[in-house]
Design a protein around this motif. Structure first.
Motif, PDB file in Angstrom:
ATOM      1  N   ARG A   1       0.809  -1.206   0.000  1.00  0.00           N
ATOM      2  CA  ARG A   1       0.000   0.000   0.000  1.00  0.00           C
ATOM      3  C   ARG A   1       0.854   1.273   0.000  1.00  0.00           C
ATOM      4  N   TRP A   2       1.919   1.272   0.794  1.00  0.00           N
ATOM      5  CA  TRP A   2       2.741   2.497   0.903  1.00  0.00           C
ATOM      6  C   TRP A   2       3.416   2.827  -0.414  1.00  0.00           C
ATOM      7  N   TYR A   3       3.728   1.773  -1.175  1.00  0.00           N
ATOM      8  CA  TYR A   3       4.357   2.034  -2.478  1.00  0.00           C
ATOM      9  C   TYR A   3       3.341   2.649  -3.433  1.00  0.00           C
ATOM     10  N   GLY A   4       2.062   2.249  -3.300  1.00  0.00           N
ATOM     11  CA  GLY A   4       1.019   2.898  -4.093  1.00  0.00           C
ATOM     12  C   GLY A   4       0.846   4.354  -3.692  1.00  0.00           C
ATOM     13  N   ASP A   5       0.893   4.597  -2.358  1.00  0.00           N
ATOM     14  CA  ASP A   5       0.771   5.977  -1.867  1.00  0.00           C
ATOM     15  C   ASP A   5       1.887   6.860  -2.386  1.00  0.00           C
ATOM     16  N   LEU A   6       3.016   6.241  -2.671  1.00  0.00           N
ATOM     17  CA  LEU A   6       4.170   7.011  -3.141  1.00  0.00           C
ATOM     18  C   LEU A   6       3.874   7.696  -4.470  1.00  0.00           C
ATOM     19  N   MET A   7       2.886   7.172  -5.218  1.00  0.00           N
ATOM     20  CA  MET A   7       2.581   7.735  -6.534  1.00  0.00           C
ATOM     21  C   MET A   7       1.728   9.007  -6.429  1.00  0.00           C
ATOM     22  N   ALA A   8       1.395   9.421  -5.191  1.00  0.00           N
ATOM     23  CA  ALA A   8       0.567  10.623  -5.028  1.00  0.00           C
ATOM     24  C   ALA A   8       1.361  11.862  -5.411  1.00  0.00           C
ATOM     25  N   ARG A   9       0.630  12.927  -5.754  1.00  0.00           N
ATOM     26  CA  ARG A   9       1.283  14.162  -6.200  1.00  0.00           C
ATOM     27  C   ARG A   9       2.229  14.718  -5.146  1.00  0.00           C
ATOM     28  N   ARG A  10       1.829  14.584  -3.877  1.00  0.00           N
ATOM     29  CA  ARG A  10       2.637  15.220  -2.826  1.00  0.00           C
ATOM     30  C   ARG A  10       3.996  14.552  -2.694  1.00  0.00           C
ATOM     31  N   TRP A  11       4.158  13.369  -3.258  1.00  0.00           N
ATOM     32  CA  TRP A  11       5.485  12.754  -3.272  1.00  0.00           C
ATOM     33  C   TRP A  11       6.153  12.906  -4.627  1.00  0.00           C
TER      34      TRP A  11
END
Lengths: 91, 247
Positions: free
Chosen positions: B48-58
């Motif tokens: 999940r955290w690797y998916g979150d990494l694709m967010a704009r804020r990262w």
């Protein structure tokens, strides 16, 4: 056209107070093969460096094919300088 | 006897490698846990955290960091090359003094450098520079000593006789630099630029002073956005890079 390839006239080089090359006179005729043997530190390399133009002589003249070489940079001289074996020959 | 010594040697190397790399394995294991806390042995696995990494804020800070680091490594490489050429190759008058001046930013802690640069920019009326231009300038100051050092070392090792041979065969200065010097010192230039890139990319202590609100480069949100900042700091202190800092 001069018949000699290299003429060294009264050539001397001092580094500070020590005289490395003292009043060399040498005429290399056209087509002659010359080697300069001698113990290390006797000024062979300094002489060749002066002919190639990396060191300017303290006094005396260098002529290559009859042309006075003072002030001519190494890349404009008709000589090739090789390191380690350090021959100096004309092109 | 020899076998024992060489065995001990390999064992010690293995221990050192383990000491350096094991913290990374802890981080990797922790990254697969569904909890936002660090657990060494997660009860279930998720990416999940690797998916979150694709967010704009990262992604945005990552791109900003990459842009700054590429620009800084290019400018540092060119400036370092020019400085090293004059100091290490031509040996201009006072080259030792100039060299220690170029290396002097190394003597100042990064936080002090950051404060100094911010104070300078605001007192000089250049407050608009805070943000990307200031970051680039500060990172150049930070990385230039490394680039100069690497390139100067490569130039010290360059055999001057090659240059003389080239000169005596009629090569001009530009030709000698282009065809003799640059190809020989290329590895030094590349390693200097790589150093500059890495130092610029993961720099925090200096960058936090020059970040504009809302436009942080990559490493700073990884410390600040997270609500478990202390744990991230702890993880960071576990990383091998910091061990080398403590030396």
């Amino acid at each position: 056209m001069s018949t000699s390839d290299i003429e060294l006239i009264n050539l001397s080089k001092n580094f500070g107070t020590s005289q490395i090359v003292r009043e060399i006179d040498l005429i290399v005729p056209h087509g002659e093969f010359v080697s300069i043997p001698g113990p290390s530190g006797c000024g062979k390399t300094t002489t060749l460096n002066m002919i190639a133009g990396f060191i300017s002589p303290s006094s005396g003249q260098i002529r290559i094919r009859g042309v006075e070489q003072s002030g001519v940079p190494p890349e404009k001289r008709q000589s090739v300088w090789c390191f380690r074996t350090m021959p100096c020959f004309l092109i | 006897m020899n076998r024992i010594v060489s065995g001990l040697f390999w064992v010690s190397i293995a221990l050192v490698m383990a000491f350096i790399t094991l913290p990374l394995i802890v981080v990797m294991a922790a990254s697969l846990s569904p909890s936002s806390r660090v657990t060494l042995v997660p009860w279930e696995w998720t990416v999940r955290w690797y998916g979150d990494l694709m967010a704009r804020r990262w992604i945005d800070p990552f791109i900003l960091s990459a842009q700054i680091a590429i620009l800084v490594s290019l400018i540092s490489g060119v400036l370092g090359l020019l400085a090293a050429y004059v100091v290490a190759f031509e040996k201009c008058p006072g080259h030792a003094t100039i060299m220690s001046f170029l290396l002097s930013p190394l003597a100042v802690p990064q936080i002090v450098k950051g404060v100094a640069i911010v104070l300078f920019l605001s007192s000089a009326g250049l407050y608009r520079w805070v943000g990307t231009p200031g970051l680039v300038a500060a990172h150049i100051i930070l990385t230039l000593p490394f680039a100069v050092r690497m390139i100067a070392t490569a130039m010290f090792n360059f055999d001057k006789n090659l240059d003389r041979a080239g000169q005596s065969t009629g090569a001009t200065k530009a030709q000698r630099i282009r065809h003799l010097l640059l190809p020989i010192i290329k590895p030094g230039v590349f390693s200097g630029m790589t150093f500059a890139f890495i130092i610029s990319f993961n720099n925090i202590p200096l960058s936090v002073f020059l970040v504009r609100p809302g436009k942080p480069p990559c490493p700073s949100p990884s410390l600040t956005i997270s609500n478990t900042a202390s744990i991230r700091c702890w993880l960071r202190s576990m990383s091998p890079r910091c061990f080398s800092c403590w030396r």
